[in-house]
Design a protein around this motif. Structure first.
Motif, PDB file in Angstrom:
ATOM      1  N   ASP A  94       1.073  -1.094  -0.102  1.00  0.00           N
ATOM      2  CA  ASP A  94       0.279  -0.003   0.091  1.00  0.00           C
ATOM      3  C   ASP A  94       1.199   1.227   0.237  1.00  0.00           C
ATOM      4  O   ASP A  94       0.357   2.082  -0.677  1.00  0.00           O
ATOM      5  CB  ASP A  94      -0.940   0.340   1.261  1.00  0.00           C
ATOM      6  CG  ASP A  94      -2.246  -1.046   1.554  1.00  0.00           C
ATOM      7  OD1 ASP A  94      -2.255  -1.230   0.131  1.00  0.00           O
ATOM      8  OD2 ASP A  94      -3.013  -1.573   2.194  1.00  0.00           O
ATOM      9  N   ALA A  95       1.968   1.052   0.983  1.00  0.00           N
ATOM     10  CA  ALA A  95       2.346   2.684   1.194  1.00  0.00           C
ATOM     11  C   ALA A  95       3.470   2.525  -0.371  1.00  0.00           C
ATOM     12  O   ALA A  95       3.354   3.819  -0.704  1.00  0.00           O
ATOM     13  CB  ALA A  95       3.961   2.294   2.165  1.00  0.00           C
ATOM     14  N   LEU A  96       3.930   1.529  -1.337  1.00  0.00           N
ATOM     15  CA  LEU A  96       4.485   1.294  -2.596  1.00  0.00           C
ATOM     16  C   LEU A  96       3.574   2.279  -3.221  1.00  0.00           C
ATOM     17  O   LEU A  96       3.794   2.589  -4.576  1.00  0.00           O
ATOM     18  CB  LEU A  96       5.384   0.242  -2.726  1.00  0.00           C
ATOM     19  CG  LEU A  96       6.437   0.274  -2.474  1.00  0.00           C
ATOM     20  CD1 LEU A  96       7.190  -1.417  -3.035  1.00  0.00           C
ATOM     21  CD2 LEU A  96       7.542   1.521  -2.219  1.00  0.00           C
ATOM     22  N   GLY A  97       2.182   2.008  -3.792  1.00  0.00           N
ATOM     23  CA  GLY A  97       1.082   2.254  -4.425  1.00  0.00           C
ATOM     24  C   GLY A  97       0.785   3.060  -4.190  1.00  0.00           C
ATOM     25  O   GLY A  97       0.219   4.101  -5.886  1.00  0.00           O
ATOM     26  N   THR A  98       0.904   4.771  -2.782  1.00  0.00           N
ATOM     27  CA  THR A  98       1.568   6.075  -3.294  1.00  0.00           C
ATOM     28  C   THR A  98       2.448   6.911  -3.809  1.00  0.00           C
ATOM     29  O   THR A  98       1.530   7.940  -4.153  1.00  0.00           O
ATOM     30  CB  THR A  98       1.299   6.746  -1.942  1.00  0.00           C
ATOM     31  OG1 THR A  98       2.515   6.448  -1.394  1.00  0.00           O
ATOM     32  CG2 THR A  98       0.086   5.779  -0.821  1.00  0.00           C
ATOM     33  N   VAL A  99       3.800   5.893  -4.699  1.00  0.00           N
ATOM     34  CA  VAL A  99       4.093   6.116  -4.927  1.00  0.00           C
ATOM     35  C   VAL A  99       3.750   6.873  -6.424  1.00  0.00           C
ATOM     36  O   VAL A  99       3.217   6.583  -7.516  1.00  0.00           O
ATOM     37  CB  VAL A  99       5.540   5.195  -5.115  1.00  0.00           C
ATOM     38  CG1 VAL A  99       6.772   6.344  -6.226  1.00  0.00           C
ATOM     39  CG2 VAL A  99       6.285   5.368  -3.746  1.00  0.00           C
ATOM     40  N   ARG A 100       4.131   8.148  -7.172  1.00  0.00           N
ATOM     41  CA  ARG A 100       3.991   8.857  -8.178  1.00  0.00           C
ATOM     42  C   ARG A 100       4.248   7.971  -8.899  1.00  0.00           C
ATOM     43  O   ARG A 100       5.459   7.592  -9.369  1.00  0.00           O
ATOM     44  CB  ARG A 100       4.159  10.553  -8.399  1.00  0.00           C
ATOM     45  CG  ARG A 100       2.594  11.192  -7.038  1.00  0.00           C
ATOM     46  CD  ARG A 100       3.504  12.509  -7.482  1.00  0.00           C
ATOM     47  NE  ARG A 100       5.350  12.366  -6.992  1.00  0.00           N
ATOM     48  CZ  ARG A 100       6.572  13.887  -7.210  1.00  0.00           C
ATOM     49  NH1 ARG A 100       5.496  14.743  -8.002  1.00  0.00           N
ATOM     50  NH2 ARG A 100       7.510  13.926  -6.782  1.00  0.00           N
ATOM     51  N   PRO A 101       3.811   8.210 -10.465  1.00  0.00           N
ATOM     52  CA  PRO A 101       3.930   7.756 -11.564  1.00  0.00           C
ATOM     53  C   PRO A 101       5.502   7.975 -11.609  1.00  0.00           C
ATOM     54  O   PRO A 101       5.511  10.052 -11.902  1.00  0.00           O
ATOM     55  CB  PRO A 101       3.264   7.632 -12.721  1.00  0.00           C
ATOM     56  CG  PRO A 101       2.709   8.124 -12.022  1.00  0.00           C
ATOM     57  CD  PRO A 101       2.278   7.889 -10.655  1.00  0.00           C
ATOM     58  N   GLY A 102       6.584   8.073 -12.773  1.00  0.00           N
ATOM     59  CA  GLY A 102       7.778   8.287 -12.866  1.00  0.00           C
ATOM     60  C   GLY A 102       8.451   8.633 -12.004  1.00  0.00           C
ATOM     61  O   GLY A 102      10.255   9.285 -11.902  1.00  0.00           O
ATOM     62  N   THR A 103       8.491   8.237 -10.510  1.00  0.00           N
ATOM     63  CA  THR A 103       9.128   8.565  -9.220  1.00  0.00           C
ATOM     64  C   THR A 103      10.813   8.066  -9.682  1.00  0.00           C
ATOM     65  O   THR A 103      10.302   6.188 -10.099  1.00  0.00           O
ATOM     66  CB  THR A 103       9.003   8.698  -7.842  1.00  0.00           C
ATOM     67  OG1 THR A 103       7.622   9.647  -8.107  1.00  0.00           O
ATOM     68  CG2 THR A 103       9.535   8.649  -6.847  1.00  0.00           C
ATOM     69  N   ARG A 104      12.129   7.960  -9.273  1.00  0.00           N
ATOM     70  CA  ARG A 104      12.914   6.861  -9.325  1.00  0.00           C
ATOM     71  C   ARG A 104      13.327   6.516  -7.956  1.00  0.00           C
ATOM     72  O   ARG A 104      13.067   6.391  -7.032  1.00  0.00           O
ATOM     73  CB  ARG A 104      13.868   8.024  -9.242  1.00  0.00           C
ATOM     74  CG  ARG A 104      15.937   7.664  -9.872  1.00  0.00           C
ATOM     75  CD  ARG A 104      16.415   8.129  -9.930  1.00  0.00           C
ATOM     76  NE  ARG A 104      16.773   9.326  -9.319  1.00  0.00           N
ATOM     77  CZ  ARG A 104      18.081  10.604  -8.949  1.00  0.00           C
ATOM     78  NH1 ARG A 104      18.097  10.512 -10.564  1.00  0.00           N
ATOM     79  NH2 ARG A 104      18.084  11.172  -8.317  1.00  0.00           N
ATOM     80  N   MET A 105      12.908   4.912  -8.143  1.00  0.00           N
ATOM     81  CA  MET A 105      12.948   3.846  -7.265  1.00  0.00           C
ATOM     82  C   MET A 105      13.711   3.075  -7.361  1.00  0.00           C
ATOM     83  O   MET A 105      14.860   2.976  -8.617  1.00  0.00           O
ATOM     84  CB  MET A 105      12.097   2.349  -7.639  1.00  0.00           C
ATOM     85  CG  MET A 105      10.605   3.408  -7.521  1.00  0.00           C
ATOM     86  SD  MET A 105      10.244   4.292  -6.440  1.00  0.00           S
ATOM     87  CE  MET A 105      10.137   2.615  -4.654  1.00  0.00           C
ATOM     88  N   VAL A 106      14.519   3.268  -5.948  1.00  0.00           N
ATOM     89  CA  VAL A 106      16.581   2.816  -5.032  1.00  0.00           C
ATOM     90  C   VAL A 106      16.323   1.812  -4.539  1.00  0.00           C
ATOM     91  O   VAL A 106      15.689   1.913  -3.717  1.00  0.00           O
ATOM     92  CB  VAL A 106      17.505   3.621  -5.537  1.00  0.00           C
ATOM     93  CG1 VAL A 106      19.018   3.856  -5.522  1.00  0.00           C
ATOM     94  CG2 VAL A 106      17.292   5.379  -6.826  1.00  0.00           C
ATOM     95  N   ALA A 107      16.663   0.661  -5.186  1.00  0.00           N
ATOM     96  CA  ALA A 107      16.975  -0.177  -3.841  1.00  0.00           C
ATOM     97  C   ALA A 107      18.263  -0.337  -2.990  1.00  0.00           C
ATOM     98  O   ALA A 107      19.241  -1.023  -4.438  1.00  0.00           O
ATOM     99  CB  ALA A 107      16.708  -1.582  -4.031  1.00  0.00           C
ATOM    100  N   ILE A 108      18.811  -0.459  -2.455  1.00  0.00           N
ATOM    101  CA  ILE A 108      20.253  -1.210  -1.873  1.00  0.00           C
ATOM    102  C   ILE A 108      20.352  -2.627  -1.332  1.00  0.00           C
ATOM    103  O   ILE A 108      19.776  -2.428  -0.444  1.00  0.00           O
ATOM    104  CB  ILE A 108      20.412   0.069  -0.267  1.00  0.00           C
ATOM    105  CG1 ILE A 108      20.195   1.038  -1.232  1.00  0.00           C
ATOM    106  CG2 ILE A 108      21.850  -0.378  -0.425  1.00  0.00           C
ATOM    107  CD1 ILE A 108      21.175   2.358   0.196  1.00  0.00           C
TER     108      ILE A 108
END
Length: 321
Positions: A94-108
């Motif tokens: 649900d939290a990730l579902g609020t991220v706007r389209p085009g937002t840069r996603m980074v995983a470490i």
């Protein structure tokens, strides 16, 4: 101002959690003004347990993600279920579902499992810690996993290998956003290299596997004692008392690779050991490991590990002051 949101999940690893604030927070323009704002959130705004003997208090809940330009997911051991094949927890989804389209996603590091479970790595290249790359590939077959690199930049989705590779990735983003000069200044302020040669392959320790009794184990042991010699497939097959064709077939069945691939890997491992444990010149290492010349060793070493023998030695056998 570019807004970076860091999502701290329960069980977060403190070192990786702090990387975005340290790197992006050190980026300044020519007048000294900050180029990024970095804020950390938890799912509910409450403190989260760290993977250490303390908790971390944050100032925001997951609503912060909706206004972020970049969202960073550090690794968290509390999401062990995802690494075992469980679905993404509803609260995280649900939290990730609020991220706007085009937002840069980074995983470490193993934060990549969160992005993969959310479907954000489908049909994309990605990486994670080398110990977890096979698991990521097995659980999420749509992800094109590269276990050898320090990070993968796929435009709006980026992933890194373990621990300090998160620094490499964040510096890369500063470089991509504002150029090499700004990234270099950040690296100097953080006392870290602005760019590291090679990838994860140079950090993977490959212990010698236990040999099974019978089969071709005696021939492999015989070959290991002669890595400095120009061994041929015919000689190895003759030692085993088999034809070349039968020897090759049985060798691949036992090891999963051809005799030539196995021999090359053993020679690289011997060269790594000699570079780490001795002061032998590179040409001498090349001869002892069966590469003949320093030039041949450099070519094979760089192809296998992404770095030169000299740089590898500097990394793993620092010169005494």
């Amino acid at each position: 101002m570019h807004h970076v949101a860091v999502l701290a999940l329960d069980g977060v690893i403190p070192f990786e959690l702090g990387i975005p604030a340290r790197i992006f927070g050190a980026a300044r323009d020519a007048s000294g003004a900050p180029l990024y704002s970095v804020a950390t959130c938890s799912l509910d705004g409450l403190p989260v347990r760290a993977d250490a003997d303390f908790t971390i208090t944050v100032q925001h809940d997951a609503s912060l993600l909706a206004s972020a330009d970049t969202v960073v997911i550090p690794p968290s051991h509390a999401l062990e279920g995802i690494r075992q094949g469980a679905p993404l927890p509803d609260a995280v989804r649900d939290a990730l579902g609020t991220v706007r389209p085009g937002t840069r996603m980074v995983a470490i590091c193993t934060g990549a499992f969160v992005l993969a479970a959310a479907g954000l790595l489908d049909r994309r290249p990605a990486t994670t810690h080398w110990r977890e790359s096979d698991r990521l590939r097995r659980l999420f077959t749509g992800v094109r996993v590269d276990p050898d690199v320090l990070f993968v930049d796929d435009g709006d989705v980026l992933t890194s290998a373990g621990a300090t590779a998160g620094i490499d990735l964040c510096l890369h983003l500063v470089r991509r956003d504002h150029g090499s000069e700004v990234a270099g200044d950040v690296a100097r302020a953080c006392v870290t290299p602005p760019w590291r040669d090679g990838g994860q392959a140079q950090y993977i320790r490959r212990p010698v596997p236990e040999e099974r009794a019978g089969g071709l184990s005696a021939t492999r042991a015989w070959a290991l004692e002669r890595l400095g010699e120009p061994l041929t497939l015919t000689e190895m097959a003759a030692h085993a008392g088999l034809s070349v064709r039968t020897f090759t077939r049985n060798f691949r069945a036992e090891t999963g690779v051809s005799p030539g691939q196995w021999l090359a890997g053993q020679r690289i491992d011997l060269a790594r050991h000699l570079l780490e444990a001795t002061d032998l010149p590179v040409d001498a290492v090349a001869r002892r490991a069966g590469f003949g010349t320093g030039t041949a060793l450099r070519q094979r070493f760089r192809a296998a590990l992404g770095v030169s023998p000299q740089n590898y030695r500097r990394t793993f056998r620092p010169v005494a002051a």
